[in-house]
Design a protein around this motif. Structure first.
Motif, PDB file in Angstrom:
ATOM      1  N   LEU A  19       0.886  -1.083  -0.106  1.00 19.81           N
ATOM      2  CA  LEU A  19      -0.322   0.021   0.281  1.00 19.81           C
ATOM      3  C   LEU A  19       1.212   0.955  -0.038  1.00 19.81           C
ATOM      4  O   LEU A  19       0.695   2.059  -0.998  1.00 19.81           O
ATOM      5  N   PHE A  20       1.911   1.120   1.005  1.00 23.47           N
ATOM      6  CA  PHE A  20       3.129   2.488   0.877  1.00 23.47           C
ATOM      7  C   PHE A  20       3.398   2.820  -0.515  1.00 23.47           C
ATOM      8  O   PHE A  20       3.187   3.845  -0.774  1.00 23.47           O
ATOM      9  N   PHE A  21       4.051   1.434  -1.350  1.00 21.01           N
ATOM     10  CA  PHE A  21       4.892   1.373  -2.668  1.00 21.01           C
ATOM     11  C   PHE A  21       3.719   2.819  -3.779  1.00 21.01           C
ATOM     12  O   PHE A  21       4.409   2.997  -4.714  1.00 21.01           O
ATOM     13  N   LEU A  22       2.389   1.310  -3.183  1.00 27.34           N
ATOM     14  CA  LEU A  22       1.595   2.336  -4.240  1.00 27.34           C
ATOM     15  C   LEU A  22       1.050   3.625  -4.257  1.00 27.34           C
ATOM     16  O   LEU A  22       1.035   4.984  -5.147  1.00 27.34           O
ATOM     17  N   MET A  23       0.500   4.351  -3.277  1.00 35.39           N
ATOM     18  CA  MET A  23       0.774   5.847  -2.302  1.00 35.39           C
ATOM     19  C   MET A  23       2.115   5.904  -3.070  1.00 35.39           C
ATOM     20  O   MET A  23       1.787   7.337  -3.824  1.00 35.39           O
ATOM     21  N   ILE A  24       3.102   5.646  -3.065  1.00 36.03           N
ATOM     22  CA  ILE A  24       4.783   6.586  -3.145  1.00 36.03           C
ATOM     23  C   ILE A  24       4.365   6.389  -4.761  1.00 36.03           C
ATOM     24  O   ILE A  24       4.702   7.754  -5.300  1.00 36.03           O
ATOM     25  N   TYR A  25       4.378   5.450  -4.996  1.00 29.61           N
ATOM     26  CA  TYR A  25       4.066   5.201  -7.306  1.00 29.61           C
ATOM     27  C   TYR A  25       2.630   6.549  -7.339  1.00 29.61           C
ATOM     28  O   TYR A  25       3.118   7.664  -8.319  1.00 29.61           O
ATOM     29  N   MET A  26       2.095   5.917  -6.785  1.00 29.02           N
ATOM     30  CA  MET A  26       0.498   7.245  -7.342  1.00 29.02           C
ATOM     31  C   MET A  26       1.469   8.744  -7.404  1.00 29.02           C
ATOM     32  O   MET A  26       0.843   9.733  -8.216  1.00 29.02           O
ATOM     33  N   VAL A  27       1.672   9.530  -6.391  1.00 31.85           N
ATOM     34  CA  VAL A  27       2.499  10.605  -6.103  1.00 31.85           C
ATOM     35  C   VAL A  27       3.052  11.071  -6.673  1.00 31.85           C
ATOM     36  O   VAL A  27       3.261  12.221  -7.181  1.00 31.85           O
ATOM     37  N   ARG A  28       4.175   9.949  -6.849  1.00 32.20           N
ATOM     38  CA  ARG A  28       5.340  10.739  -7.754  1.00 32.20           C
ATOM     39  C   ARG A  28       5.006  10.192  -9.313  1.00 32.20           C
ATOM     40  O   ARG A  28       5.671  11.133 -10.180  1.00 32.20           O
ATOM     41  N   LYS A  29       3.846   9.902 -10.603  1.00 24.13           N
ATOM     42  CA  LYS A  29       3.682   9.879 -11.462  1.00 24.13           C
ATOM     43  C   LYS A  29       2.039  10.818 -11.256  1.00 24.13           C
ATOM     44  O   LYS A  29       1.736  11.241 -12.259  1.00 24.13           O
ATOM     45  N   LYS A  30       2.145  11.008 -10.420  1.00 23.08           N
ATOM     46  CA  LYS A  30       0.788  12.837 -10.074  1.00 23.08           C
ATOM     47  C   LYS A  30      -0.533  11.916 -10.704  1.00 23.08           C
ATOM     48  O   LYS A  30      -0.892  12.647 -11.549  1.00 23.08           O
ATOM     49  N   VAL A  31      -0.476  10.620 -10.427  1.00 26.25           N
ATOM     50  CA  VAL A  31      -1.830  10.169 -10.699  1.00 26.25           C
ATOM     51  C   VAL A  31      -2.469   9.958  -9.222  1.00 26.25           C
ATOM     52  O   VAL A  31      -3.853   9.374  -9.312  1.00 26.25           O
ATOM     53  N   ALA A  32      -2.304  10.576  -8.402  1.00 18.02           N
ATOM     54  CA  ALA A  32      -2.720  10.677  -7.103  1.00 18.02           C
ATOM     55  C   ALA A  32      -3.796  11.389  -6.679  1.00 18.02           C
ATOM     56  O   ALA A  32      -4.060  12.572  -7.114  1.00 18.02           O
ATOM     57  N   ASP A  33      -5.244  11.534  -6.441  1.00 18.19           N
ATOM     58  CA  ASP A  33      -6.283  11.719  -5.556  1.00 18.19           C
ATOM     59  C   ASP A  33      -6.301  12.080  -3.849  1.00 18.19           C
ATOM     60  O   ASP A  33      -5.418  10.609  -3.698  1.00 18.19           O
ATOM     61  N   GLY A  34      -6.559  12.862  -3.951  1.00 17.20           N
ATOM     62  CA  GLY A  34      -7.054  12.763  -2.162  1.00 17.20           C
ATOM     63  C   GLY A  34      -7.854  11.469  -1.551  1.00 17.20           C
ATOM     64  O   GLY A  34      -7.519  11.323  -0.822  1.00 17.20           O
ATOM     65  N   LEU A  35      -8.877  11.656  -2.339  1.00 20.49           N
ATOM     66  CA  LEU A  35      -9.809  10.338  -1.904  1.00 20.49           C
ATOM     67  C   LEU A  35      -8.632   8.732  -2.199  1.00 20.49           C
ATOM     68  O   LEU A  35      -9.000   8.060  -1.120  1.00 20.49           O
ATOM     69  N   SER A  36      -8.094   8.309  -3.391  1.00 19.52           N
ATOM     70  CA  SER A  36      -7.268   7.168  -3.566  1.00 19.52           C
ATOM     71  C   SER A  36      -6.202   7.290  -2.644  1.00 19.52           C
ATOM     72  O   SER A  36      -6.337   5.586  -1.600  1.00 19.52           O
ATOM     73  N   LEU A  37      -5.650   8.579  -1.744  1.00 19.86           N
ATOM     74  CA  LEU A  37      -4.785   8.158  -1.398  1.00 19.86           C
ATOM     75  C   LEU A  37      -4.963   7.615   0.138  1.00 19.86           C
ATOM     76  O   LEU A  37      -4.649   6.770   0.796  1.00 19.86           O
ATOM     77  N   ALA A  38      -6.477   8.531   0.801  1.00 19.64           N
ATOM     78  CA  ALA A  38      -7.021   8.558   1.931  1.00 19.64           C
ATOM     79  C   ALA A  38      -7.345   6.606   2.285  1.00 19.64           C
ATOM     80  O   ALA A  38      -7.220   6.553   3.520  1.00 19.64           O
ATOM     81  N   THR A  39      -7.703   6.144   0.847  1.00 21.38           N
ATOM     82  CA  THR A  39      -9.112   5.095   0.993  1.00 21.38           C
ATOM     83  C   THR A  39      -7.279   4.219   1.460  1.00 21.38           C
ATOM     84  O   THR A  39      -7.369   2.818   2.430  1.00 21.38           O
ATOM     85  N   LEU A  40      -5.971   4.202   0.954  1.00 20.07           N
ATOM     86  CA  LEU A  40      -5.142   3.847   0.897  1.00 20.07           C
ATOM     87  C   LEU A  40      -4.280   3.727   2.568  1.00 20.07           C
ATOM     88  O   LEU A  40      -3.566   2.585   3.279  1.00 20.07           O
ATOM     89  N   ALA A  41      -3.868   4.595   2.594  1.00 20.88           N
ATOM     90  CA  ALA A  41      -4.049   5.004   4.094  1.00 20.88           C
ATOM     91  C   ALA A  41      -4.791   4.329   4.935  1.00 20.88           C
ATOM     92  O   ALA A  41      -4.237   4.336   5.845  1.00 20.88           O
ATOM     93  N   MET A  42      -5.808   4.526   4.709  1.00 22.05           N
ATOM     94  CA  MET A  42      -7.197   4.017   6.184  1.00 22.05           C
ATOM     95  C   MET A  42      -6.368   2.305   5.189  1.00 22.05           C
ATOM     96  O   MET A  42      -6.636   1.667   7.159  1.00 22.05           O
ATOM     97  N   VAL A  43      -6.518   1.350   4.842  1.00 26.05           N
ATOM     98  CA  VAL A  43      -6.434   0.112   4.993  1.00 26.05           C
ATOM     99  C   VAL A  43      -5.155  -0.308   5.526  1.00 26.05           C
ATOM    100  O   VAL A  43      -4.900  -0.840   5.946  1.00 26.05           O
ATOM    101  N   ALA A  44      -3.793   0.435   5.158  1.00 24.80           N
ATOM    102  CA  ALA A  44      -2.757   0.469   5.977  1.00 24.80           C
ATOM    103  C   ALA A  44      -2.673   0.597   7.570  1.00 24.80           C
ATOM    104  O   ALA A  44      -1.602  -0.594   8.047  1.00 24.80           O
ATOM    105  N   LEU A  45      -3.416   1.197   7.908  1.00 24.76           N
ATOM    106  CA  LEU A  45      -3.430   2.116   9.056  1.00 24.76           C
ATOM    107  C   LEU A  45      -4.411   0.509   9.677  1.00 24.76           C
ATOM    108  O   LEU A  45      -3.847   0.135  10.879  1.00 24.76           O
TER     109      LEU A  45
END
Length: 199
Positions: A19-45
């Motif tokens: 999940l953290f790899f996906l979040m970093i990848y999405m941020v670096r590729k500039k394809v991340a939005d707040g809701l998808s990052l929030a979902t990934l972070a919530m599942v990681a927690l």
């Protein structure tokens, strides 16, 4: 607080890493939005909380990690997932403040009931540590509200599937195959929840 080694912990740690790899990848590729990052972070927690829960042997810490991971964080994941699904399907007009507040009403009520559960037992009737092979695990007897919030979360997950499937079939979304993939993945989560609860 006493810890035990449970090899299942690695499943949770691997999911957290992915999940953290996906979040970093999405941020670096500039394809991340707040809701998808929030979902990934919530599942990681959520995964981190369950890793802690299966690693402790005392009831207080196991229950606290379960409630924080599952009830305070995990129960909101389907709602955030639905908000994301609606947004990427191009239905932003649906996302009004009253509708979003209504969507989160039952999870917030569940939070309040969890904090006062010792008085009424509506969420959990009984909690105890139980031996499962060589490991101590948290065993809970659900109360009536547990089933209410479970059914609500399942309905929300069905709504995610419906929104994504409709958007894909009507070509309302840029990548219809990805939308169908999201619907199928959501369906697999739904089936896993039903299988776990029916044991």
């Amino acid at each position: 607080m006493f810890f035990q080694y449970n090899p299942n912990i690695w499943l949770y740690f691997c999911s957290i890493g992915l999940l953290f790899f996906l979040m970093i990848y999405m941020v670096r590729k500039k394809v991340a939005d707040g809701l998808s990052l929030a979902t990934l972070a919530m599942v990681a927690l959520w995964s981190l909380g369950f890793a802690l829960q299966i690693s402790v042997t005392d009831l207080g810490t196991a229950f606290l990690s379960y409630v924080i991971a599952n009830d305070f964080i995990g129960l909101k994941v389907p709602m955030v997932w639905l908000l994301w699904a609606v947004r990427v399907a191009g239905k932003k007009r649906w996302l009004t403040r009253p509708r979003i507040a209504l969507l989160f009403t039952l999870p917030v009520v569940t939070d309040l009931l969890n904090m006062t559960n010792s008085w009424h037992g509506l969420v959990y009737h009984q909690l105890r540590m139980e031996a499962l092979g060589p490991y101590q695990v948290l065993k809970l007897i659900p109360g009536p509200w547990y089933w209410v919030i479970l059914v609500y979360c399942l309905i929300v997950l069905l709504a995610v599937m419906a929104v994504q499937t409709k958007a894909a079939l009507n070509r309302e979304i840029l990548h219809p195959k990805q939308a169908l993939g999201v619907a199928l993945a959501t369906g697999s989560v739904l089936i896993q929840i039903i299988l776990i609860v029916s044991r």
